[in-house]
Design a protein around this motif. Structure first.
Motif, PDB file in Angstrom:
ATOM      1  N   LYS A  17       0.822  -1.098   0.017  1.00  0.00           N
ATOM      2  CA  LYS A  17      -0.134  -0.050   0.049  1.00  0.00           C
ATOM      3  C   LYS A  17       0.849   1.259   0.139  1.00  0.00           C
ATOM      4  O   LYS A  17       0.721   2.074  -0.784  1.00  0.00           O
ATOM      5  CB  LYS A  17      -0.747   0.066   1.165  1.00  0.00           C
ATOM      6  CG  LYS A  17      -2.549  -0.292   1.155  1.00  0.00           C
ATOM      7  CD  LYS A  17      -3.075  -0.479   2.193  1.00  0.00           C
ATOM      8  CE  LYS A  17      -4.477   0.119   2.103  1.00  0.00           C
ATOM      9  NZ  LYS A  17      -5.198   0.307   3.217  1.00  0.00           N
ATOM     10  N   ILE A  18       1.855   1.281   0.806  1.00  0.00           N
ATOM     11  CA  ILE A  18       2.817   2.415   0.878  1.00  0.00           C
ATOM     12  C   ILE A  18       3.813   2.284  -0.326  1.00  0.00           C
ATOM     13  O   ILE A  18       3.926   3.609  -0.953  1.00  0.00           O
ATOM     14  CB  ILE A  18       3.600   2.550   2.234  1.00  0.00           C
ATOM     15  CG1 ILE A  18       2.736   2.583   3.373  1.00  0.00           C
ATOM     16  CG2 ILE A  18       4.646   3.423   2.224  1.00  0.00           C
ATOM     17  CD1 ILE A  18       3.363   2.417   4.727  1.00  0.00           C
ATOM     18  N   GLN A  19       4.001   1.326  -1.028  1.00  0.00           N
ATOM     19  CA  GLN A  19       4.964   1.171  -2.157  1.00  0.00           C
ATOM     20  C   GLN A  19       4.087   2.129  -3.410  1.00  0.00           C
ATOM     21  O   GLN A  19       4.601   2.436  -4.192  1.00  0.00           O
ATOM     22  CB  GLN A  19       5.304   0.037  -2.566  1.00  0.00           C
ATOM     23  CG  GLN A  19       6.503  -0.539  -1.673  1.00  0.00           C
ATOM     24  CD  GLN A  19       6.808  -1.829  -2.065  1.00  0.00           C
ATOM     25  OE1 GLN A  19       6.444  -2.605  -2.680  1.00  0.00           O
ATOM     26  NE2 GLN A  19       8.020  -2.286  -1.380  1.00  0.00           N
ATOM     27  N   THR A  20       2.844   1.930  -3.159  1.00  0.00           N
ATOM     28  CA  THR A  20       2.058   2.509  -4.309  1.00  0.00           C
ATOM     29  C   THR A  20       2.061   4.080  -4.288  1.00  0.00           C
ATOM     30  O   THR A  20       1.983   4.755  -5.360  1.00  0.00           O
ATOM     31  CB  THR A  20       0.617   2.013  -4.426  1.00  0.00           C
ATOM     32  OG1 THR A  20       0.034   2.627  -3.155  1.00  0.00           O
ATOM     33  CG2 THR A  20       0.296   0.719  -4.512  1.00  0.00           C
ATOM     34  N   ILE A  21       2.573   4.578  -3.190  1.00  0.00           N
ATOM     35  CA  ILE A  21       2.610   6.171  -2.940  1.00  0.00           C
ATOM     36  C   ILE A  21       4.101   6.315  -3.279  1.00  0.00           C
ATOM     37  O   ILE A  21       4.313   7.477  -3.884  1.00  0.00           O
ATOM     38  CB  ILE A  21       2.128   6.563  -1.608  1.00  0.00           C
ATOM     39  CG1 ILE A  21       0.652   6.451  -1.442  1.00  0.00           C
ATOM     40  CG2 ILE A  21       2.702   8.169  -1.337  1.00  0.00           C
ATOM     41  CD1 ILE A  21       0.426   6.513  -0.181  1.00  0.00           C
TER      42      ILE A  21
ATOM     43  N   SER B 262      -8.157  20.896   1.018  1.00  0.00           N
ATOM     44  CA  SER B 262      -8.878  19.569   1.339  1.00  0.00           C
ATOM     45  C   SER B 262      -7.921  18.678   0.863  1.00  0.00           C
ATOM     46  O   SER B 262      -7.193  18.921  -0.061  1.00  0.00           O
ATOM     47  CB  SER B 262     -10.102  19.440   0.408  1.00  0.00           C
ATOM     48  OG  SER B 262     -10.023  19.284  -0.906  1.00  0.00           O
ATOM     49  N   MET B 263      -8.053  17.506   1.405  1.00  0.00           N
ATOM     50  CA  MET B 263      -7.352  16.299   1.329  1.00  0.00           C
ATOM     51  C   MET B 263      -8.222  14.949   1.321  1.00  0.00           C
ATOM     52  O   MET B 263      -8.846  15.119   1.894  1.00  0.00           O
ATOM     53  CB  MET B 263      -6.065  16.066   2.318  1.00  0.00           C
ATOM     54  CG  MET B 263      -5.272  14.944   1.847  1.00  0.00           C
ATOM     55  SD  MET B 263      -4.029  14.808   3.073  1.00  0.00           S
ATOM     56  CE  MET B 263      -4.634  13.367   3.939  1.00  0.00           C
ATOM     57  N   LYS B 264      -8.061  14.292   0.312  1.00  0.00           N
ATOM     58  CA  LYS B 264      -8.746  12.993   0.214  1.00  0.00           C
ATOM     59  C   LYS B 264      -7.584  12.045  -0.157  1.00  0.00           C
ATOM     60  O   LYS B 264      -6.731  12.239  -0.787  1.00  0.00           O
ATOM     61  CB  LYS B 264      -9.813  12.991  -0.873  1.00  0.00           C
ATOM     62  CG  LYS B 264     -10.834  14.102  -0.801  1.00  0.00           C
ATOM     63  CD  LYS B 264     -11.534  14.001  -2.147  1.00  0.00           C
ATOM     64  CE  LYS B 264     -12.713  15.325  -2.105  1.00  0.00           C
ATOM     65  NZ  LYS B 264     -13.359  15.418  -3.250  1.00  0.00           N
ATOM     66  N   SER B 265      -7.978  10.663   0.319  1.00  0.00           N
ATOM     67  CA  SER B 265      -7.064   9.336  -0.003  1.00  0.00           C
ATOM     68  C   SER B 265      -8.024   8.411   0.006  1.00  0.00           C
ATOM     69  O   SER B 265      -8.925   8.033   0.485  1.00  0.00           O
ATOM     70  CB  SER B 265      -5.983   9.422   1.132  1.00  0.00           C
ATOM     71  OG  SER B 265      -6.725   8.975   2.246  1.00  0.00           O
ATOM     72  N   ASP B 266      -7.381   7.281  -0.866  1.00  0.00           N
ATOM     73  CA  ASP B 266      -7.920   6.230  -1.222  1.00  0.00           C
ATOM     74  C   ASP B 266      -6.818   5.232  -0.896  1.00  0.00           C
ATOM     75  O   ASP B 266      -5.769   5.466  -0.499  1.00  0.00           O
ATOM     76  CB  ASP B 266      -8.863   5.924  -2.449  1.00  0.00           C
ATOM     77  CG  ASP B 266      -8.086   5.987  -3.612  1.00  0.00           C
ATOM     78  OD1 ASP B 266      -6.705   5.787  -3.489  1.00  0.00           O
ATOM     79  OD2 ASP B 266      -8.733   6.361  -4.667  1.00  0.00           O
ATOM     80  N   ASP B 267      -7.182   3.762  -1.404  1.00  0.00           N
ATOM     81  CA  ASP B 267      -6.227   2.893  -0.992  1.00  0.00           C
ATOM     82  C   ASP B 267      -4.644   3.233  -2.134  1.00  0.00           C
ATOM     83  O   ASP B 267      -3.508   2.982  -1.704  1.00  0.00           O
ATOM     84  CB  ASP B 267      -6.558   1.438  -1.671  1.00  0.00           C
ATOM     85  CG  ASP B 267      -7.346   0.770  -0.551  1.00  0.00           C
ATOM     86  OD1 ASP B 267      -7.564   1.405   0.334  1.00  0.00           O
ATOM     87  OD2 ASP B 267      -7.901  -0.069  -1.121  1.00  0.00           O
ATOM     88  N   ASN B 268      -4.988   3.997  -3.163  1.00  0.00           N
ATOM     89  CA  ASN B 268      -3.621   4.355  -4.015  1.00  0.00           C
ATOM     90  C   ASN B 268      -3.153   5.629  -4.154  1.00  0.00           C
ATOM     91  O   ASN B 268      -2.079   5.785  -4.475  1.00  0.00           O
ATOM     92  CB  ASN B 268      -4.129   3.758  -5.320  1.00  0.00           C
ATOM     93  CG  ASN B 268      -4.644   2.446  -5.386  1.00  0.00           C
ATOM     94  OD1 ASN B 268      -3.720   1.540  -5.006  1.00  0.00           O
ATOM     95  ND2 ASN B 268      -5.417   1.915  -6.421  1.00  0.00           N
ATOM     96  N   LEU B 269      -4.102   6.719  -3.747  1.00  0.00           N
ATOM     97  CA  LEU B 269      -3.723   8.040  -4.192  1.00  0.00           C
ATOM     98  C   LEU B 269      -4.028   8.971  -2.839  1.00  0.00           C
ATOM     99  O   LEU B 269      -4.939   8.632  -1.920  1.00  0.00           O
ATOM    100  CB  LEU B 269      -4.582   8.513  -5.149  1.00  0.00           C
ATOM    101  CG  LEU B 269      -4.394   7.923  -6.558  1.00  0.00           C
ATOM    102  CD1 LEU B 269      -5.626   8.633  -7.391  1.00  0.00           C
ATOM    103  CD2 LEU B 269      -3.083   8.180  -7.092  1.00  0.00           C
TER     104      LEU B 269
END
Length: 183
Positions: free
Chosen positions: A17-21, A171-178
């Motif tokens: 998950k962190i590697q996707t970022i 604003s800040m939004k996050s999902d599993d990838n972004l």
């Protein structure tokens, strides 16, 4: 007081998950506000006179090379810092470094999930480097809320979100990838 050898262990591979970022890199190489997480620690290390040497371990080969020359440091205490642990309070980190030269027992910083440990002798530290296990019953525990474990995805997101100049974002939004920031 003993001189302190600081070992920064950058062998920890982030989860998928962190590697996707951050891509395929270890925690110490993450760049935030134009500096790597390792260089954040380096700044503090350079200010402290009790540090004899800073060793960065990026691979098993680095670890083996350090183990071959650890006898050079027989009379030192050691601070082991896992790269997934980052400080949020520089002054407390400095206190820990300075106290490390005076400890007569092994200590773990409890809130870091054993990510920061102080060893009062080379024998115990070699055992840890070879086996990777901390028997917390043999360690005194130090409480501190001045560290964040970046292996925790939510803590990681909070940390990198705080690393941007927040005043420019509404604003800040996050999902599993972004992680998406907008103004």
């Amino acid at each position: 007081m003993k001189m302190v050898v600081v070992v920064y262990d950058n062998r920890i591979v982030p989860n998928k998950k962190i590697q996707t970022i951050i891509g395929n890199q270890n925690y110490g190489n993450i760049v935030l506000k134009r500096e790597t997480l390792f260089s954040k620690y380096e700044k503090i290390f350079k200010e402290e006179n009790c540090i004899e040497e800073v060793i960065r371990i990026d691979s098993e080969e680095d670890r083996d090379n350090f183990l071959q020359r650890i006898n050079k440091f027989k009379i030192n205490n050691f601070i082991h810092i896992s790269s997934n642990i980052i400080y949020t309070n520089a002054e407390e980190m400095k206190i820990i470094i300075n106290k490390a030269g005076y400890v007569e027992e092994n200590i773990i910083v409890k809130s870091t999930d054993n990510g920061i440990a102080i060893f009062n002798n080379a024998t115990d530290y070699v055992d840890y480097l070879k086996n990777g296990i901390i028997n917390s019953q043999k360690f005194e525990q130090m409480e501190s809320d001045s560290f964040v474990n970046l292996e925790n995805y939510n803590e990681f997101l909070k940390y990198i979100s705080g690393g941007f100049d927040a005043r420019f974002f509404n604003s800040m939004k996050s999902d599993d990838n972004l992680v998406i920031k907008s103004s």
